[in-house]
Every structure is written in C-alpha cells, then in structure tokens.
Scaffold this active site. Structure first.
Site: not given
Ligand code: 3H9
Length: 724
Positions: A142, A122, A80, A119
């Site tokens: 999450e 999901e 999400a 998500g």
């Molecule tokens: C969810 O899914 C809830 C659902 O179950 C239910 C919903 C109803 N959203 O980490 P990076 C941004 S909760 C928005 O530096 P990497 C991050 O802030 C979600 N933005 O890159 C950054 O922005 P900026 C569950 C996001 O290559 C940029 O992307 N998912 C999101 O080192 C680059 O990120 C997670 O918790 C997001 N979901 O790593 C996954 N994710 O450049 C969270 C990232 O402005 N994300 N951004 O600073 C991660 O673990 C890592 O970002 C990922 C990439 C491994 C994907």
C-alpha cells in the site's frame, strides 16, 4: 472464543443479489470459495458483497466443516480495487468483511497462489490458517500507493509475525516469498502442490481430522517491545522516504498495535488510512501506478506484433554503448559490439566485464550466467559485416550528426532486410538520420540514459516514417531489458532533455538574479529530488554544458538571456566531480561535495558586469519559478505531440530525471497546484523576460476551459486546439 466486534452488524441485506463473482462449492465437507474478478481478483464492491454473503452461508451450512478461500486465474487477490478509491466507499467495507471471516465459528483457510497483496493478504490474515503454494508471494504494498494497509494489516501482521517483520514489510511494501513467510509465521504451511485448491483442501482435511485449534490474529497477544525500536524505525524510514509520508505512517500504525487493543488499533488504522487516502501523495502515486501501465498502450501499436529480437548489435563501446550491451546481455540477448580498433574493443569489454561483475556481486546474475555471457553471448568486432544477422542495431557513437549519418549508411549496406536500425542520440534529428538510409521505416531512436544498465528510462523516439512494428519492437526491447519505455516524438532533446534544458535555464536565471546554486539545490532536495540541478551538473561533468553553450552562443536571439557563469569554473579546469571541483568541492574523491566558495565570487563579478540588481527570492519563489519552467515546457511538449499525453511526460521525469514519484511528475503536480496559478506566475515572470517565459498555448487553453492535464490523460478533449 468471543472476539471484539465493536458495534458493527454483520448481516447481508435480503435485497442483496450475488454477482456470482465469488463461487461456493462443496468438496465433501469443505466449502471452496473462489474469488473470480479478472485480471487480479481485486476486492471490488461486488466481490466484498459476495465474499460476505458466502461467509454467512458457510457459517450456517451444516454440511461444511471448513472453508477454503482461493483466487481464480493467476493470483490469489491483489488487494482492494484501486479504481474504486475515487468513488464514495460503499458497504460492506473491507475491514468488516475480514472481521466477519475471522469471526466464523468454523475454520477458514486462505490458499494462496501467485500473489496475496494488500487487501488480499489482509483477507488471508483474517482467515484462521494460510497455506501457500510454490512461488507464491505475500506483501502489503500500500505504501507505494501513498496509503497504508487499511483493512487490519497493520494490526494483524505484527500480532502474527512480530513487530520486526511488520516494520520490514509495511514501510517497504516489498513482498516476500513462501519460505520467508513460513519462517515469519505468516504461512502455516507451504504446499508442494502447484494448485491452490488442492493445497487448501489437503490442509483443510488435516485441520478437520486433527482438530487443530483455530487461530485469530486479532486475538494474539503482541510481544512486549521496546518503544525505542519504533523511534529508530521512524528515523530510518523517513530518511529513505525523502518526503513520502506513507512509509512513516506505516511505522506509526504498527506502533499503535503495541499500545492499544485490537479494536482501538483498527479505529486508529482507519483514521490514518483515510487521511492518506485523501492526500495529494495518494493521488500522485495512484496516477503513477496507472501511468506505468498506460505507457505502452498506444493506438499505433495495438495488435501490432514486434519483430524478432534475439541478436542485437551495438556500435560504439564507450560508457553508453557498453552500458546498453550490458543491459542486453543481462537480459538474455546476444550482442555483437563494434568498435574502431582492437584497443577500443578491449576497453569496451573491460567496461562490460566490470558492469556484469557488479551485477553478479549484487546477486542480479549468477556466476554461470556471467561465464555464458562472455563465452557465448558477447561478440566483439571491428567489422560492420558481423552485423549481417542482427535483428536490431543500436548506434551509440559520438553525438555528431555527420558521424551518425556515416554509421547509418554503413548499417544500411550490411544489415539484413527487416533489421531495426536505432540511434541512441539524445537530441539529434532522427528523421535526418533515417533519411540517409534506403529504409527510413526501419529507423527509430532508442534513447537510453547513463548508466544504461541501471537507469530505467528508455525514450522510444518515433520518426516520421518509422513503421508501427518497429515502434512495437522498441517497446518490446524495453520490456526485455526491464526498462520503462516512453514514446517520444522528434525534436531537440525529445521529451526529457528538452524539458531539462528549460528548467536548467530557469535555474541559471534564478542564480544570476541573486540566489546561489546551493539555494536552488536545497529547494529541490526539499521538494524530493535526490539531487539538485547543480549537484547533477557536477556529476554529469560541467564540460558538457560548456560545449553546448559554445555551440549555442552564435545562434542566440537578440533578447535571449544567456548564462555564462559556469564557464568561469570550466576555464579553471573544474568540471565537477571528475576533477574534484565544480559548483561543489569533493575532497578525497567524496561523492557529496561542499559548496565551492569561488562560485560566490564568480557570481558577484558576473552580476556586477551585467549590472544585475539582486533579487532576494524566497524558497517558495525559487520552487515556483523552477516548476513553472518545467511545466510550461512540458505543456509545449504535449501540445506539439512530442509526448502523446501528460502522463508520458510525468513518467519520463520520474524514471529519468529523479522527479519524486510521490509527487506524480510535473503535470500531476501542476494539476495539484492549479494550472491557473502557474499560468499567472508565468505571465508575471514574462514581464521581466518575455523571451523565455512564453506561456504554452495548451496551458492557456486548459485554464480557459477549466480542464486539467488529468483530463487529457483520461482522453477528455484534444490536447490542443493548436494541434492539427
Ligand atoms: C489495498 O489493498 C488497500 C487495503 O489495504 C485497504 C482497503 C480498505 N485494483 O500490473 P498488471 C490492474 S490497496 C484495480 O499489468 P501484472 C492493472 O491496472 C491495493 N486494478 O499485471 C492492470 O489493468 P489494465 C494494494 C488493478 O501481472 C491489470 O490489473 N495492492 C489492481 O504485471 C493487470 O495489472 C497493490 O498495490 C488493483 N489492486 O502484475 C497491488 N492491481 O490491464 C497492485 C492491478 O487495465 N498490483 N490492477 O492496465 C500489482 O502489483 C500488480 O498488478 C500485480 C500483477 C503484481 C498484482
């Protein structure tokens, strides 16, 4: 096969206009839908709308027999859109979009590359098949944001992969690789292709040609399970989570899957998800997530290239120097370590060998890497001349400014032009150290925390003349060593140790005035710290504080309270864990101690001598005082520009001082408690001790203007009117 839909209607309003972020393309009789929302294809409102519209289109597209969902760029879908969590939720909600995918009458395949997280996974679980390409990972992280999967993850995953796998993945939030995911049944196929579209198309072809029956996770019958399994999981997870709610709720949500229908399970999941989404823990953990990413975003190094970093030098092979060398070697740098004589070099090498051996045992390094480190990457020398080719040298010698100045004079003489000269001092004046060289612009503080090959925090201490590319190099070193680098300015103790000194003083006052060290430790453990301050002092060695107090005694202000009760322990040779006794007694080398009864006698005697009337503080009052001291000093640190933003303080305390991440750091915590309440408490305490309890101007100013530390993080207003 009919599926439960509840009473939701799945139609796309005729006024909906696609943003085009999910494309739809026919490859013969297979529709490929590509989610394109850089950088991580987060499921924003526009993506949800587009995805739903394209699913409708696919379902009524007679020329498409199957569909493949892929992500553009580096990943499938990272979940999400976390940034939207603060806004009111707008339809279509993600669970509904996923239900709609699952309800499709023709097969939909998720082709996963990079990561499918939260998500994102999901969505894949809503598809009828999942294919992973090499190196892909799937996970439900999450809990790290203080929530649980809220789009069916807690209900579909156990139905597909079993309760055990769900209980492993959901409460830990840890992603798994393709072979693990295939073995668990989460992936139907692991492709040799590196391209997700090709992998998805090939799988779709086989499904069409072979008529493989579609499988909907929501329809799978969960295996029978012994309810005791959930009780055991809850206990184990709660112990590990130490106050963080989401992992425990994650277990409860999986348990729901074993008790109810899918539709009811989805309702319950939503309730649990929404309750956590509205919690302080979610706000704190989201703050930590974004703060992690903001730490290195500094105007002074934006667009500035770091200097070359291949060969580094370390001066001093004690615990700290050897730890720094270990960290550098483990991360592919070559190291020249300098010590006074061969004997000291031998000791340093033995420490590094033990550290590296430990890493090999834990599977962090291979045996081959270990051999390469000692044959090629590590050089030991007693001659500063061997540092002539080093790109960066870190001094980790005795904490004495004169000794350090000598070292820097020698470094200035032998190091090549452009080499970065760094000191690992934990509180000394980096400007004064830089001033003894002819190149103060190349000098920086790199403050590691012990054990340096394990602790995550690195304070990058920027002195007055430090050049921007030297700062960038400090951050680059942090990245290479996989540390969390925080920018700090020069002052006694920088960010972390300066704040530590303040809350330790508050703790000593609390103890002197009637509580015990064990009361304080208990309160802080309950707050979520892994250890209380007195157990930490025992671990670090009480002799350190004793030496500091001896140094400080002659410089005391007339109205400054000074706490010497720990000296009474040191005088008996009790320096904490290393001597078996300190505030606690450690029988037979135990790492967890029992309270030392002498502490009660020492305190009674000291209070009698100082004519202190004992106060009977409640746990809440102990916590309030302790946190007020931490927040007040932290506000001064921000006000003076030692920390650029409140978030830099928060991350320092989380990564270096055991502050519970789920509370977001002291500034985030202060915002939750309310700055006015904290300021009022400080003013109240100042009636007893107006030397220590001087409110930070920044705190006063924020309360006056109705702002918060979060406002400062968001760049709303200057840090302080007092800052020029
Ligand atoms: C969810 O899914 C809830 C659902 O179950 C239910 C919903 C109803 N959203 O980490 P990076 C941004 S909760 C928005 O530096 P990497 C991050 O802030 C979600 N933005 O890159 C950054 O922005 P900026 C569950 C996001 O290559 C940029 O992307 N998912 C999101 O080192 C680059 O990120 C997670 O918790 C997001 N979901 O790593 C996954 N994710 O450049 C969270 C990232 O402005 N994300 N951004 O600073 C991660 O673990 C890592 O970002 C990922 C990439 C491994 C994907």
């Amino acid at each position: 096969m009919g599926i439960e839909r509840g009473d939701r209607e799945f139609c796309v309003s005729s006024s909906f206009k696609s943003s085009g972020q999910v494309s739809y393309e026919l490859h013969d009789d297979v529709a490929v839908m590509t989610v394109n929302n850089a950088p991580v294809n987060a499921l924003s409102l526009a993506i949800r709308q587009d995805l739903q519209a394209n699913i409708e289109r696919f379902d009524s597209d007679a020329s498409a027999k199957a569909a493949v969902i892929v992500g553009a760029g580096k990943v499938f879908i990272a979940g999400a859109d976390i940034r939207e969590f603060k806004l009111p939720a707008i339809e279509p909600h993600l669970p509904d979009v996923i239900d709609r995918i699952e309800e499709c009458t023709k097969p939909v395949i998720a082709a996963i590359h990079g990561v499918a997280l939260g998500g994102g996974l999901e969505v894949a679980l809503g598809c009828h098949f999942r294919v992973g390409v090499k190196g892909a990972k799937v996970g439900l992280p999450e809990v790290h944001l203080g929530i649980i999967p809220g789009a069916g993850g807690t209900q579909r995953l156990p139905r597909l992969a079993g309760y055990e796998k769900a209980l492993e993945m959901i409460p830990s939030g840890a992603p798994i690789g393709t072979s693990d995911a295939k073995a668990a049944g989460i992936l139907d196929h692991v492709s040799e292709e590196s391209d997700a579209v090709a992998a998805g198309l090939a799988f779709a072809r086989s499904v069409i040609d072979e008529g493989t029956p579609m499988r909907r996770c929501s329809q799978l019958v969960p295996a029978a399970v012994d309810a005791k399994m959930f009780e055991a999981a809850k206990l184990a997870v709660a112990k590990r989570a130490r106050g963080q709610m989401s992992p425990v709720v994650g277990v409860e949500a999986v348990e729901v899957a074993s008790q109810t229908s899918f539709a009811e399970g989805m309702e319950k999941e939503r309730e649990m998800f929404m309750a956590l989404k509205n919690s302080a823990q979610h706000r704190a953990l989201s703050h930590a997530f974004f703060s992690d990413r903001a730490l290195g975003k500094l105007p002074e190094i934006e667009g500035v290239a770091p200097r070359q970093l291949k060969a580094i030098g370390v001066i001093g092979g004690g615990t700290m120097g050897a730890g720094i060398a270990t960290s550098a070697l483990m991360n592919g740098l070559s190291v020249t370590l300098i010590e006074r004589d061969e004997e000291a070099l031998g000791r340093a090498k033995a420490t590094i060998a033990a550290n590296i051996g430990g890493a090999v045992k834990k599977g962090k390094l291979s045996a081959d890497q270990e051999v390469r480190i000692f044959e090629e990457a590590l050089k030991l020398s007693t001659d500063y001349g061997s540092l002539s080719n080093a790109d960066l040298v870190i001094e980790a010698v005795f904490e004495d400014i004169e000794v350090k100045k000598q070292v820097f004079k020698q470094l200035d003489a032998v190091c090549k032009a452009g080499a970065v000269l760094a000191t690992n001092t934990s509180y000394l004046d980096v400007d004064a150290i830089a001033a003894v060289t002819e190149r103060p612009e190349d000098v920086i503080g790199l403050h590691f925390f012990s054990p340096a090959h394990i602790m995550k925090l690195l304070e990058v201490v920027v002195a007055e003349k430090t050049a921007p590319d030297v700062i960038a190099t400090g951050f680059q070193l942090g990245k290479i060593m996989r540390k969390v680098a925080v920018r700090a300015g020069v002052c006694d103790g920088f960010i972390g140790n300066r704040i530590l000194a303040s809350y330790r003083t508050a703790a000593d006052a609390i103890v002197m005035d009637g509580s015990t060290p064990f009361d304080v430790d208990e309160v802080m453990l309950e707050f979520g710290f892994a250890m209380g301050p007195y157990a930490v002092a025992d671990l670090a060695g009480l002799d350190i504080g004793w030496a500091t107090r001896k140094r400080k005694a002659p410089t005391l202000a007339p109205n400054e309270r000074f706490f010497t009760f720990p000296d009474r322990l040191c005088e008996q040779g009790w320096f904490g864990q290393k001597t078996g006794k300190g505030f606690y007694i450690y029988e037979n080398g135990a790492r967890k101690g029992v309270p030392n009864p002498t502490v009660f006698e020492v305190l009674a005697e000291e209070r009698k001598q100082k004519k202190i009337t004992e106060q009977n503080l409640s746990k809440e009052q102990i916590l309030e005082r302790y946190m007020a001291a931490m927040v007040n000093e932290a506000a001064k640190v921000v006000e003076e520009g030692i920390a650029l933003r409140p978030l830099d303080v928060d991350m320092t305390l989380i990564y270096g001082y055991g502050f519970p991440r789920w509370r977001g750091g002291p500034m985030q915590y202060a915002d939750e408690v309310g700055l006015e309440k904290i300021l009022n408490n400080i003013r109240e305490y100042a009636r007893e001790d107006d030397y220590f309890w001087q409110p930070a101007k920044l705190l006063e100013e924020l309360v006056e203007s109705g702002r918060t530390f979060a406002d400062l993080n968001a760049g709303k207003g200057s840090q302080s009117a007092t800052k020029t």
